[in-house]
Enzyme design. Structure first.
Site, PDB file in Angstrom:
ATOM      1  N   ASP A   1      -0.543  -1.063  -5.135  1.00 16.31           N
ATOM      2  CA  ASP A   1       0.156  -0.173  -6.045  1.00 16.31           C
ATOM      3  C   ASP A   1       1.124   0.656  -5.212  1.00 16.31           C
ATOM      4  O   ASP A   1       0.920   0.843  -4.007  1.00 16.31           O
ATOM      5  CB  ASP A   1      -0.875   0.727  -6.746  1.00 16.31           C
ATOM      6  CG  ASP A   1      -0.233   1.872  -7.492  1.00 16.31           C
ATOM      7  OD1 ASP A   1       0.608   1.608  -8.370  1.00 16.31           O
ATOM      8  OD2 ASP A   1      -0.556   3.038  -7.177  1.00 16.31           O
TER       9      ASP A   1
ATOM     10  N   ASP B   1       3.089   3.994  -6.352  1.00 14.47           N
ATOM     11  CA  ASP B   1       3.107   5.447  -6.487  1.00 14.47           C
ATOM     12  C   ASP B   1       1.789   6.074  -6.055  1.00 14.47           C
ATOM     13  O   ASP B   1       0.713   5.741  -6.568  1.00 14.47           O
ATOM     14  CB  ASP B   1       3.387   5.836  -7.942  1.00 14.47           C
ATOM     15  CG  ASP B   1       4.764   5.379  -8.404  1.00 14.47           C
ATOM     16  OD1 ASP B   1       5.581   5.002  -7.548  1.00 14.47           O
ATOM     17  OD2 ASP B   1       5.007   5.391  -9.625  1.00 14.47           O
TER      18      ASP B   1
END
Length: 313
Positions: A66, A68
């Site tokens: 991922d 962020d």
């Protein structure tokens, strides 16, 4: 990228739209990785030490990160929004309605089809009519201005361990695939799975292919890419900070919770998943709150809009 049977949320279920978004992201990532491999040329020398995990030479394993608050501090769309606002892509008057829609979605967490369609239209209107090549060029500048210094060194080291073991490493994010691909290339990663916006003849139409690559759509993207790449997901690893990515983390044999929000931390401890937290003290507590609410392409625009509005005032 041309639409792959674009249908509005009223005509497809949320699950079907997740699959469509995931497959579109996987297709875009697979193509971009081939281009990146050709651009980089031969790989560098093998590392001196081979860690127990990841297993060196296991070409059927890969890692999915991922973006962020996992790889990058904050939201990529927040930083990208700052760059676009600086370049006068949208005005203050346009921010009010856009920010309100994104804030509602972020707080409610409910994907009402009609409201979500309206929110997507607002977000996509910013780039509608612009050329993909223009946004890619601007994205390169924005990375240098706002993103390069916000990469978590600890997470970067984890990604490098997989690369050193001869495995592919992919970003998986709700940010636009173009932005994600720029970040992946700058970090020396294999490629990126991201939200795919429809384009015709290299110009954005203002529509998405499927839906934002968020939650279940991420899992569908990873599943589709694993099939295309011939990967064994039980030998793969996935890394995220958010409980929204539990579907993706649950797909692989080696899930990691990185800078986790409270829900993901609890879930990871219950299942004995590995945890890494590169925040310390009060900073960890502050970062943990927005990390739990990250919704990628939609919520990122809210963060940019609200922060910039406050700064102007």
């Amino acid at each position: 990228m041309a639409a792959l049977g674009w249908l509005t949320p009223r005509r497809r279920s949320a699950t079907a739209r997740s699959v469509l978004a995931g497959e579109a992201a996987a297709e875009a990532a697979h193509k971009s990785s081939l281009a990146l491999e050709a651009e980089r040329g031969p790989e560098g020398p093998e590392p001196e030490a081979e860690p127990e995990f990841p297993v060196a030479g296991d070409v059927r394993a890969a890692a999915f990160f991922d973006l962020d608050n996992t790889v990058m501090q904050g939201a990529a769309l927040f930083h990208f929004g700052r760059g676009l606002y600086k370049r006068k892509f949208f005005q203050r008057r346009e921010l009010a309605r856009f920010a309100w829609q994104q804030a509602w979605f972020r707080l409610a967490g409910v994907e009402d089809p009609e409201h979500m369609q309206d929110a997507r239209d607002s977000a996509l209107s910013i780039v509608k009519g612009h050329r993909v090549s223009e946004l890619m060029s601007i994205g390169e500048e924005i990375y240098d201005e706002y993103m390069a210094d916000r990469i978590w060194p600890g997470t970067r080291a984890l990604a490098q361990a997989h690369l050193d073991a001869g495995q592919k490493v992919w970003l998986v994010t709700a940010a636009p695939v173009e932005t994600a691909t720029i970040i992946a290339r700058r970090l020396g990663l294999t490629g990126a799975l991201g939200t795919v916006a429809e384009s015709v003849d290299g110009v954005y139409t203002g529509k998405l292919v499927g839906e934002p690559l968020h939650g279940p759509a991420k899992a569908e993207a990873v599943r589709a890419l694993a099939t295309a790449e011939g990967l064994d997901l039980t030998r793969c690893a996935a890394y995220s900070d958010s409980h929204n990515d539990i579907p993706m983390l649950s797909l692989v044999g080696h899930p990691y919770a990185i800078n986790p929000d409270s829900a993901l931390r609890r879930h990871a401890r219950e299942r004995d998943w590995r945890l890494r937290d590169y925040r310390t003290g009060r900073k960890a507590a502050k970062v943990g709150i927005p990390a739990a609410a990250g919704v990628g392409a939609i919520a990122g625009g809210t963060a940019a809009a609200v922060a910039l509005h406050r700064r102007r005032r």
